[in-house]
Scaffold this motif. Structure first.
Motif, mmCIF file in Angstrom:
data_model
loop_
_atom_site.group_PDB
_atom_site.id
_atom_site.type_symbol
_atom_site.label_atom_id
_atom_site.label_comp_id
_atom_site.label_asym_id
_atom_site.label_seq_id
_atom_site.Cartn_x
_atom_site.Cartn_y
_atom_site.Cartn_z
ATOM 1 N N UNK A 26 0.892 -1.186 0.128
ATOM 2 C CA UNK A 26 -0.122 0.018 -0.029
ATOM 3 C C UNK A 26 1.011 1.449 0.019
ATOM 4 N N UNK A 27 1.843 1.331 0.765
ATOM 5 C CA UNK A 27 2.866 2.328 0.919
ATOM 6 C C UNK A 27 3.509 2.365 -0.388
ATOM 7 N N UNK A 28 3.794 1.369 -1.040
ATOM 8 C CA UNK A 28 4.562 1.528 -2.439
ATOM 9 C C UNK A 28 3.732 1.984 -3.361
ATOM 10 N N UNK A 63 18.434 -4.505 -6.338
ATOM 11 C CA UNK A 63 17.440 -3.551 -6.226
ATOM 12 C C UNK A 63 17.637 -2.177 -7.068
ATOM 13 N N UNK A 64 18.811 -1.945 -7.032
ATOM 14 C CA UNK A 64 19.164 -0.753 -7.703
ATOM 15 C C UNK A 64 18.923 -1.051 -9.415
ATOM 16 N N UNK A 93 11.647 1.276 -0.864
ATOM 17 C CA UNK A 93 10.256 0.697 -1.046
ATOM 18 C C UNK A 93 10.218 -0.387 -1.537
ATOM 19 N N UNK A 94 11.085 -1.042 -2.246
ATOM 20 C CA UNK A 94 11.238 -2.061 -3.110
ATOM 21 C C UNK A 94 11.975 -3.332 -2.137
ATOM 22 N N UNK A 95 12.913 -2.647 -1.284
ATOM 23 C CA UNK A 95 13.418 -3.566 -0.219
ATOM 24 C C UNK A 95 12.522 -3.661 0.760
#
Length: 105
Positions: A26-28, A63-64, A93-95
């Motif tokens: 949801x935050x993402x 992730x980068x 966010x992805x982490x």
């Protein structure tokens, strides 16, 4: 939908299935929605976080790479390059999304 395509990019990169009912997703989604609004209004975020970005980029190379793929996708759609600040937020966010409680392998 753009958010779904970005989610698929992440899931494919990490070979996971993201729990779309979780708070981190949801935050993402909220972050991506605001990012898309900023792109639409051509508003860039500027700050002095280059060093922090470089630290995160080096600490989380997969992730980068994923963020770079998302950046390229958004460039193809909107001809808009993500700032270092936006990339930093996406790495964070992805982490968070890829934590054990929010992903299924």
């Amino acid at each position: 939908m753009i958010i779904s395509e970005i989610t698929k990019l992440i899931e494919n990169k990490f070979d996971i299935s993201i729990n779309k009912d979780g708070a981190n997703y949801s935050r993402f989604v909220s972050h991506i929605q605001y990012l898309l609004k900023r792109i639409g209004s051509k508003e860039k975020i500027k700050s002095e976080n280059k060093e922090l970005y470089m630290t995160m980029k080096n600490s989380h190379p997969d992730t980068s790479d994923c963020v770079d793929s998302i950046s390229e996708y958004l460039f193809e759609l909107f001809k808009w390059r993500l700032s270092i600040e936006e990339k930093l937020y996406l790495i964070l966010h992805i982490n968070r999304l890829c934590s054990r409680e929010d992903c299924y392998q």
